[in-house]
Design an enzyme around this catalytic site. Sequence first.
Site, short mmCIF file in Angstrom:
data_model
loop_
_atom_site.label_atom_id
_atom_site.label_comp_id
_atom_site.label_asym_id
_atom_site.label_seq_id
_atom_site.Cartn_x
_atom_site.Cartn_y
_atom_site.Cartn_z
N GLU A 274 30.41 -19.85 -13.77
CA GLU A 274 29.10 -20.43 -14.03
C GLU A 274 28.92 -21.76 -13.32
OE1 GLU A 274 26.04 -21.67 -17.67
OE2 GLU A 274 27.91 -20.62 -18.13
N ASP B 49 30.75 -13.08 -27.38
CA ASP B 49 31.34 -14.41 -27.24
C ASP B 49 32.13 -14.81 -28.48
OD1 ASP B 49 31.04 -15.71 -24.81
OD2 ASP B 49 29.00 -16.38 -25.24
N LYS C 111 34.70 -12.53 -25.18
CA LYS C 111 34.71 -13.53 -24.12
C LYS C 111 35.04 -14.89 -24.69
CE LYS C 111 30.95 -15.29 -22.08
NZ LYS C 111 31.19 -16.75 -22.21
N SER D 262 24.81 -18.23 -26.55
CA SER D 262 23.49 -18.74 -26.17
C SER D 262 22.43 -18.34 -27.19
CB SER D 262 23.10 -18.23 -24.79
OG SER D 262 23.27 -16.82 -24.70
#
Length: 275
Positions: free
Chosen positions: A182, A83, A113, A45
């Site tokens: 999510e 990530d 992740k 993100s």
Amino acid sequence: MKNTAATFLAMKQKGEKISMLTCYDYSTARLEEEAGINGILVGDSLGNVMLGLPDTISVTMEDMITFGRAVARACNNTMVVIDMPFMSYQVSVEQAVMNAGRLMKEGRANAVKLEGGAAVCPQIKAITDAGIPVMAHLGLTPQSVNALGGHRVQGKSEEGAKKLLEDALAIQEAGAFAVVLECIPAKLAELISSRLVIPTIGIGAGAGCDGQILVYQDMLGLFSGFKPKFVKHFAELGEQMKAAFRAYDEEVKAGTYPAAEHTFSMDDDVLQRLY
């Protein structure tokens, strides 16, 4: 004491909730650690909130390493998860292990992740076999937003819910130590959480998950535009920051900053000899 994959599992077993936030820089990571946050996700993100990109697709391994190691330097107790960016693990198992290793060695991650269910189980198994903890990610997976048809709630149909549950069980079997859920219905997230031994970390998935995660800019109100339904503003720092910026601008232009208390002095005799 350092939070680890074992810490997260123990917290689930004791019924203790796990707190996670995103972070991308040293100074903010220090504040999150001092606040007692259990885990920090250096999320892709960062493409949106740090680099101004329209999505996460363009984020590179080098981006994740640079931001990740900045965060890791601040964290003695908080678990740092980084990530794996788009196309850093999808091509092959070998590619996935190599890039996960880079995030651990160069990014100083405590875990990595990746997004996906059964399709990425070979990668999860190989990465964990290499001694690297893996957090999985199901539901709305931003790297697959084009295939999913946009940012939409996942698992609302019987077929979709069954697939999510099957994927959750599969990634657990492959060795993931936790999974982010999510944008899925709260009751489904609660069911998945009850079926799994490993902890679930929710974002837009209700209070039945074993923990929660938010993008820290979202929860601090640093954006005045789009606000997802699941976001709560725990502060309105965006407005406070704008007010401070305006006050600074006004004082600089008025000549009232810096004032005497903000300046350094010198001996007048020394200054006089310069004329």
